[in-house]
Every structure is written in C-alpha cells, then in structure tokens.
Write a protein that holds these residues in place. Structure first.
Motif, PDB file in Angstrom:
ATOM      1  N   GLU A   1       0.869  -1.021   0.140  1.00 18.91           N
ATOM      2  CA  GLU A   1      -0.158  -0.105   0.076  1.00 18.91           C
ATOM      3  C   GLU A   1       0.893   1.118  -0.046  1.00 18.91           C
ATOM      4  OE1 GLU A   1      -3.048   0.184  -0.383  1.00 18.91           O
ATOM      5  OE2 GLU A   1      -4.067  -1.569   0.180  1.00 18.91           O
ATOM      6  N   ASP A   2       0.357   2.218  -0.710  1.00 16.97           N
ATOM      7  CA  ASP A   2       1.043   3.479  -0.839  1.00 16.97           C
ATOM      8  C   ASP A   2       2.663   3.580  -1.410  1.00 16.97           C
ATOM      9  OD1 ASP A   2      -1.165   4.892   0.037  1.00 16.97           O
ATOM     10  OD2 ASP A   2      -0.790   4.224   2.166  1.00 16.97           O
ATOM     11  N   VAL A   3       2.800   2.358  -2.025  1.00 18.75           N
ATOM     12  CA  VAL A   3       4.315   2.289  -2.597  1.00 18.75           C
ATOM     13  C   VAL A   3       4.442   3.358  -3.705  1.00 18.75           C
ATOM     14  CG1 VAL A   3       6.090   1.048  -3.801  1.00 18.75           C
ATOM     15  CG2 VAL A   3       4.980   0.149  -1.609  1.00 18.75           C
ATOM     16  N   THR A   4       5.278   4.048  -3.886  1.00 16.63           N
ATOM     17  CA  THR A   4       5.501   4.876  -5.361  1.00 16.63           C
ATOM     18  C   THR A   4       6.574   4.412  -6.018  1.00 16.63           C
ATOM     19  OG1 THR A   4       4.293   6.766  -4.096  1.00 16.63           O
ATOM     20  CG2 THR A   4       5.837   7.055  -6.057  1.00 16.63           C
ATOM     21  N   PHE A   5       6.357   4.195  -7.305  1.00 21.89           N
ATOM     22  CA  PHE A   5       7.529   3.851  -8.143  1.00 21.89           C
ATOM     23  C   PHE A   5       7.519   5.294  -9.214  1.00 21.89           C
ATOM     24  CE2 PHE A   5       8.139  -0.737  -8.806  1.00 21.89           C
ATOM     25  CZ  PHE A   5       7.541  -1.348  -7.592  1.00 21.89           C
ATOM     26  N   TYR A   6       8.393   6.088  -8.626  1.00 28.17           N
ATOM     27  CA  TYR A   6       8.522   7.367  -9.400  1.00 28.17           C
ATOM     28  C   TYR A   6       9.790   7.062 -10.550  1.00 28.17           C
ATOM     29  CZ  TYR A   6       9.477  12.411 -10.122  1.00 28.17           C
ATOM     30  OH  TYR A   6       9.461  13.555 -10.780  1.00 28.17           O
TER      31      TYR A   6
ATOM     32  N   ARG B   1      13.224  -1.974 -11.941  1.00 27.04           N
ATOM     33  CA  ARG B   1      13.021  -3.293 -12.414  1.00 27.04           C
ATOM     34  C   ARG B   1      13.293  -4.142 -10.916  1.00 27.04           C
ATOM     35  NH1 ARG B   1      17.701  -4.667 -15.164  1.00 27.04           N
ATOM     36  NH2 ARG B   1      16.716  -6.625 -15.850  1.00 27.04           N
ATOM     37  N   LEU B   2      12.280  -5.054 -10.734  1.00 27.72           N
ATOM     38  CA  LEU B   2      12.190  -5.651  -9.688  1.00 27.72           C
ATOM     39  C   LEU B   2      12.391  -7.162 -10.226  1.00 27.72           C
ATOM     40  CD1 LEU B   2      11.011  -3.254  -8.200  1.00 27.72           C
ATOM     41  CD2 LEU B   2       9.411  -4.649  -7.091  1.00 27.72           C
ATOM     42  N   GLY B   3      13.195  -8.256  -9.292  1.00 27.39           N
ATOM     43  CA  GLY B   3      13.403  -9.359  -9.758  1.00 27.39           C
ATOM     44  C   GLY B   3      12.244 -10.233  -9.267  1.00 27.39           C
ATOM     45  N   GLN B   4      12.355 -11.516  -8.977  1.00 30.21           N
ATOM     46  CA  GLN B   4      11.226 -12.450  -8.395  1.00 30.21           C
ATOM     47  C   GLN B   4      11.438 -12.672  -7.135  1.00 30.21           C
ATOM     48  OE1 GLN B   4      11.879 -16.415 -10.339  1.00 30.21           O
ATOM     49  NE2 GLN B   4      11.630 -15.384 -12.477  1.00 30.21           N
ATOM     50  N   HIS B   5      10.174 -12.777  -6.469  1.00 25.88           N
ATOM     51  CA  HIS B   5       9.995 -12.928  -4.940  1.00 25.88           C
ATOM     52  C   HIS B   5      10.370 -11.849  -4.278  1.00 25.88           C
ATOM     53  CE1 HIS B   5       9.001 -17.185  -6.005  1.00 25.88           C
ATOM     54  NE2 HIS B   5      10.148 -17.071  -6.653  1.00 25.88           N
ATOM     55  N   CYS B   6      10.406 -10.436  -4.810  1.00 22.33           N
ATOM     56  CA  CYS B   6      10.746  -9.456  -4.125  1.00 22.33           C
ATOM     57  C   CYS B   6       9.609  -8.718  -3.297  1.00 22.33           C
ATOM     58  CB  CYS B   6      11.166  -8.267  -5.125  1.00 22.33           C
ATOM     59  SG  CYS B   6      12.794  -8.581  -5.990  1.00 22.33           S
ATOM     60  N   VAL B   7       9.866  -7.971  -2.129  1.00 21.02           N
ATOM     61  CA  VAL B   7       8.894  -7.339  -1.724  1.00 21.02           C
ATOM     62  C   VAL B   7       9.293  -5.687  -1.408  1.00 21.02           C
ATOM     63  CG1 VAL B   7       7.377  -7.256   0.741  1.00 21.02           C
ATOM     64  CG2 VAL B   7       8.287  -9.547  -0.257  1.00 21.02           C
ATOM     65  N   ILE B   8       8.202  -5.045  -1.784  1.00 20.22           N
ATOM     66  CA  ILE B   8       8.277  -3.644  -1.699  1.00 20.22           C
ATOM     67  C   ILE B   8       7.112  -3.087  -0.579  1.00 20.22           C
ATOM     68  CG2 ILE B   8       8.608  -1.293  -2.438  1.00 20.22           C
ATOM     69  CD1 ILE B   8      10.577  -3.149  -3.582  1.00 20.22           C
ATOM     70  N   SER B   9       7.724  -3.075   0.634  1.00 19.34           N
ATOM     71  CA  SER B   9       6.763  -2.801   1.802  1.00 19.34           C
ATOM     72  C   SER B   9       5.874  -1.486   1.595  1.00 19.34           C
ATOM     73  CB  SER B   9       7.174  -3.033   3.255  1.00 19.34           C
ATOM     74  OG  SER B   9       7.422  -4.479   3.223  1.00 19.34           O
ATOM     75  N   GLN B  10       4.805  -1.143   2.373  1.00 17.84           N
ATOM     76  CA  GLN B  10       4.021  -0.023   2.323  1.00 17.84           C
ATOM     77  C   GLN B  10       4.759   1.416   2.549  1.00 17.84           C
ATOM     78  OE1 GLN B  10       3.513  -2.723   4.370  1.00 17.84           O
ATOM     79  NE2 GLN B  10       3.066  -1.784   6.503  1.00 17.84           N
ATOM     80  N   LYS B  11       4.169   2.177   1.744  1.00 13.05           N
ATOM     81  CA  LYS B  11       4.930   3.765   1.925  1.00 13.05           C
ATOM     82  C   LYS B  11       6.371   3.791   1.566  1.00 13.05           C
ATOM     83  CE  LYS B  11       1.666   4.971   5.641  1.00 13.05           C
ATOM     84  NZ  LYS B  11       0.958   5.850   4.757  1.00 13.05           N
TER      85      LYS B  11
END
Length: 221
Positions: free
Chosen positions: A115-120, A126-136
């Motif tokens: 939630e609320d993650v920003t990809f500016y 580029r994200l690989g496999q099984h990555c986690v980008i947590s909230q905010k």
C-alpha cells in the motif's frame, strides 16, 4: 514613522509580523537565489509516450486503481501491462500503489508491492522475482543537479534483485541496486548499492549483518 512603512511587531509566537506585504524588507529571505527555475531544463530526458497517453494513464491510476477490490491483483497487473509494464505471474499489487510511467517498470514473478508504494519511474525500475516492496516506500529515479543554476533533471535506474525485501517507508535513491535476498530495514534511506543477503538499515543505509534465511530446515547464509 516618516518613511511610510508600518513598524514590525512581535506576535505571541515570537516571530516578526509585518502589517503589509510591502513592509517586508528586501533581505527578509536572505541573499538572491543562485538558482533560476525559469530556465529549468531536462537534458536527455524522454517520457517515452505522448502527452495524451500519459494523461490517460494518470486518469486510470487515479480513478480505476483505488476502486478495485483489495485482492484484485490480476486486474491491476493487467492494467499495468496494458500501459506497457512488464509484470510476471502471481504478482501482488495493492490498490494505492502508484506508478508514474508504467512502461518503465518491470516486476518479476511472485513479487509484492504494498500500500502507498510509489514507483517514481522517470527512469527504469526493475524488480526481480520474489521481491517485497512494503507500504509507503518510495523508489525515486529522478533528482536534480545541485550545482546547475538551471536545476537540471538527473535520472538513473533502480534495480531490486531477486528475493530482496524493502521494508516499510524506505527511500531508494536514483541509481541504486539492491542485492539479491538483501533486507532494507524500515524507514531507511538508501543512497548507494546494498550487497546481497545482508540486513541493511539506517539513514544513510549501511549493511549491518548477514541475513539468514531458513528453507526446509536448512539455513542459507
């Protein structure tokens, strides 16, 4: 007063209070600016799509994304693909995640975007496999040349390798590469590359210790 300027008074907060805009002295904001934003420029930068396309995407993102069901990851992935993103299988993307230019985004299989993650994404993210980008968390590929009086735009890509976890409310700066299976601790600010399979944290972020991962009774070090 004989000069026609109302005297400054002190308000209860302790700050000077001028009775009119004309009363503010010329040096109230310090020396003249060395930066001229009227001459701002973006050398070498290309959006990669026409303006109408960008406006259409921003409309879809503003209206459609937030109205999708919380678990409708497939629909959100399909919308991102429709606008040029490369999205793997079984990717989880929450409704409040934001992507500036999805055609510059690649997300590998089984990765999660909170939630609320920003990809500016002024430059590729580029994200690989099984990555986690947590909230905010904020992945920022754009900055400015601090030594340029025209405040030139500077961009650089971000890469998050397989199995890495960026915990909540982190800032990832332009040009950063996060190594495979690394863990970036909550609220860290990452301004340089982080090594693989290390727990990294702080502002500025630094490696702290190896990340041990247990799989089927075995510890990977």
């Amino acid at each position: 007063m004989t000069d026609g300027i109302a005297p400054a008074s002190i308000n209860p907060s302790g700050y000077e209070n001028y009775s009119s805009p004309q009363a503010v002295p010329d040096d109230a904001f310090g020396p003249p600016s060395l930066v001229d934003l009227s001459r701002y420029h973006q050398p070498g930068f290309e959006v990669g799509r026409p303006k109408w396309y960008v406006m259409l995407w921003w409309l879809v993102q503003a209206v459609v994304f937030p109205l999708t069901l919380h678990t409708a990851h497939g629909l959100r992935c399909a919308l991102l693909r429709l606008f040029g993103a490369k999205i793997g299988k079984d990717v989880v993307i929450r409704p409040s995640a934001r992507f500036t230019y999805p055609w510059k985004v690649e997300i590998g299989d089984y990765s999660w975007v909170g939630e609320d993650v920003t990809f500016y994404s002024l430059a590729p993210i580029r994200l690989g496999q099984h990555c986690v980008i947590s909230q905010k968390s904020y992945l920022c590929t754009g900055s400015h040349d601090a030594s340029d009086s025209r405040f030139a735009l500077v961009t650089a890509p971000i890469v998050v390798e397989n199995g890495a976890w960026v915990a909540t409310d982190c800032f990832i700066a332009p040009g950063v590469r996060i190594g495979a299976n690394a863990l970036i601790g909550a609220r860290s600010s990452v301004f340089k590359d982080m090594p693989a399979q290390q727990i990294c944290m702080g502002s500025p972020c630094c490696p702290q210790k190896p990340r041990e991962i247990i799989s089927q009774g075995h510890v990977a070090r």
